[in-house]
Design a protein around this motif. Structure first.
Motif, short mmCIF file in Angstrom:
data_model
loop_
_atom_site.label_atom_id
_atom_site.label_comp_id
_atom_site.label_asym_id
_atom_site.label_seq_id
_atom_site.Cartn_x
_atom_site.Cartn_y
_atom_site.Cartn_z
N HIS A 136 3.43 4.03 4.57
CA HIS A 136 4.00 3.96 3.23
C HIS A 136 3.06 4.61 2.23
N ALA A 137 3.63 5.18 1.22
CA ALA A 137 2.83 5.81 0.16
C ALA A 137 2.03 4.74 -0.58
N SER A 138 0.79 5.06 -0.89
CA SER A 138 -0.04 4.13 -1.65
C SER A 138 -0.97 4.90 -2.58
N VAL A 139 -1.33 4.26 -3.65
CA VAL A 139 -2.27 4.84 -4.61
C VAL A 139 -3.51 3.96 -4.57
N ASP A 140 -4.60 4.52 -4.05
CA ASP A 140 -5.80 3.72 -3.77
C ASP A 140 -6.95 3.99 -4.72
N ILE A 141 -6.70 4.51 -5.89
CA ILE A 141 -7.78 4.83 -6.81
C ILE A 141 -8.57 3.57 -7.17
N LEU A 142 -7.88 2.52 -7.55
CA LEU A 142 -8.54 1.28 -7.93
C LEU A 142 -8.98 0.47 -6.70
N VAL A 143 -8.16 0.48 -5.68
CA VAL A 143 -8.43 -0.33 -4.49
C VAL A 143 -9.70 0.10 -3.78
N GLY A 178 -13.59 -7.61 1.61
CA GLY A 178 -12.77 -8.82 1.64
C GLY A 178 -11.58 -8.74 0.70
N ALA A 179 -11.79 -8.21 -0.49
CA ALA A 179 -10.70 -8.06 -1.45
C ALA A 179 -9.66 -7.05 -0.94
N SER A 180 -10.14 -5.98 -0.32
CA SER A 180 -9.22 -4.98 0.24
C SER A 180 -8.38 -5.59 1.36
N ARG A 181 -9.02 -6.37 2.21
CA ARG A 181 -8.27 -7.02 3.31
C ARG A 181 -7.27 -8.03 2.75
N PHE A 182 -7.66 -8.75 1.70
CA PHE A 182 -6.74 -9.70 1.08
C PHE A 182 -5.53 -8.96 0.51
N LEU A 183 -5.78 -7.86 -0.18
CA LEU A 183 -4.70 -7.08 -0.76
C LEU A 183 -3.78 -6.51 0.32
N ARG A 184 -4.36 -6.04 1.41
CA ARG A 184 -3.54 -5.53 2.54
C ARG A 184 -2.70 -6.64 3.13
N MET A 185 -3.30 -7.84 3.26
CA MET A 185 -2.55 -8.97 3.81
C MET A 185 -1.37 -9.30 2.90
N VAL A 186 -1.61 -9.39 1.61
CA VAL A 186 -0.54 -9.72 0.67
C VAL A 186 0.54 -8.64 0.70
N THR A 187 0.13 -7.40 0.74
CA THR A 187 1.10 -6.30 0.78
C THR A 187 1.95 -6.36 2.04
N GLU A 188 1.33 -6.59 3.19
CA GLU A 188 2.08 -6.66 4.45
C GLU A 188 3.03 -7.85 4.46
N ILE A 189 2.58 -8.98 3.92
CA ILE A 189 3.45 -10.15 3.86
C ILE A 189 4.63 -9.88 2.93
N THR A 221 -2.98 -10.94 8.27
CA THR A 221 -3.45 -12.29 7.93
C THR A 221 -4.61 -12.69 8.84
N ILE A 222 -4.48 -12.42 10.12
CA ILE A 222 -5.56 -12.73 11.07
C ILE A 222 -6.79 -11.90 10.73
N GLU A 223 -6.60 -10.64 10.40
CA GLU A 223 -7.73 -9.79 10.01
C GLU A 223 -8.44 -10.35 8.79
N PHE A 224 -7.67 -10.80 7.81
CA PHE A 224 -8.29 -11.35 6.61
C PHE A 224 -9.07 -12.63 6.93
N LEU A 225 -8.48 -13.49 7.74
CA LEU A 225 -9.12 -14.78 8.04
C LEU A 225 -10.34 -14.63 8.94
N THR A 226 -10.32 -13.66 9.86
CA THR A 226 -11.43 -13.51 10.80
C THR A 226 -12.46 -12.48 10.34
N GLY A 227 -12.07 -11.58 9.45
CA GLY A 227 -12.98 -10.53 9.01
C GLY A 227 -13.09 -9.38 10.01
N ARG A 228 -12.25 -9.38 11.04
CA ARG A 228 -12.25 -8.31 12.06
C ARG A 228 -11.00 -7.45 11.89
N ILE A 229 -11.16 -6.16 12.15
CA ILE A 229 -10.01 -5.26 12.12
C ILE A 229 -9.37 -5.27 13.50
N LEU A 230 -8.13 -5.70 13.59
CA LEU A 230 -7.41 -5.73 14.86
C LEU A 230 -6.69 -4.41 15.13
#
Length: 194
Positions: free
Chosen positions: A92-99, A105-116, A176-185
């Motif tokens: 999907h198209a995304s604009v990552d200037i600010l991200v 951790g914040a990036s993973r949280f944002l990715r989790m929220v976006t995917e959900i 969500t698992i990636e955010f909670l564990t800190g590992r990239i699956l």
């Protein structure tokens, strides 16, 4: 599990690609037929070869009847068929200037929220598409020219939308698992390295 989901997503995209290719061929044939029909009805052919022009018109050279109805239904299916692959590959198209300035951790949280959120929207779309299909099935609506039941197009799109929703929920769970564990699956190149 990821191999299965990727295979499912790629299969849907391949089917969508075949349908889209057939729609392109159908459109080209219909446009060519429309141009030839106009040519055979023209003054030039009427003066040079009127019998040939009449024969070509008589055998049905012209636009394909109901082509836009088939294209409308087929494109709807193709769009839904490409969604699972786009979802699982983060296409999907995304604009990552600010991200890009966020912490890992914040990036993973944002990715989790976006995917959900994507998963929720895909489930909602599949649910409402199913309700629309049932409505079209019960009222017996048909297309104008070809008179095929409209629910056929809805059901084809529903199959692809359900696959997209399944893949969306899977990716929501993965992020969500990636955010909670800190590992990239699933590494898809979008992750930040800071």
């Amino acid at each position: 599990m990821h191999k299965f989901m990727m295979k499912l997503a790629r299969s849907m995209a391949a089917i969508g690609g075949v349908v889209l290719t057939l729609l392109i061929v159908l459109t080209c044939l219909s446009i060519s037929g429309r141009l030839l029909n106009g040519f055979f009805h023209g003054d030039l052919m009427a003066s040079l070869a009127p019998e040939f022009a009449e024969w070509m018109i008589a055998i049905g050279v012209g636009p394909i009847n109901g082509d836009f109805e088939v294209v409308e239904a087929g494109v709807a299916f193709a769009i839904f068929a490409f969604l699972p692959l786009c979802q699982i590959t983060a296409g999907h198209a995304s604009v990552d200037i600010l991200v890009n300035s966020f912490s890992r951790g914040a990036s993973r949280f944002l990715r989790m929220v976006t995917e959900i959120a994507f998963a929720g929207v895909l489930v909602l779309i599949a649910w409402r598409l199913g309700a629309g299909m049932l409505s079209k099935l019960h009222n017996g609506e048909t297309s104008l020219l070809l008179e095929f039941p409209v629910w056929w197009a809805y059901s084809a799109s529903l199959v692809a939308a359900v696959v997209a929703a399944i893949v969306g929920v899977y990716m929501g769970a993965v992020r969500t698992i990636e955010f909670l564990t800190g590992r990239i699956l699933i590494w898809d190149g979008v992750e930040t390295d800071h």
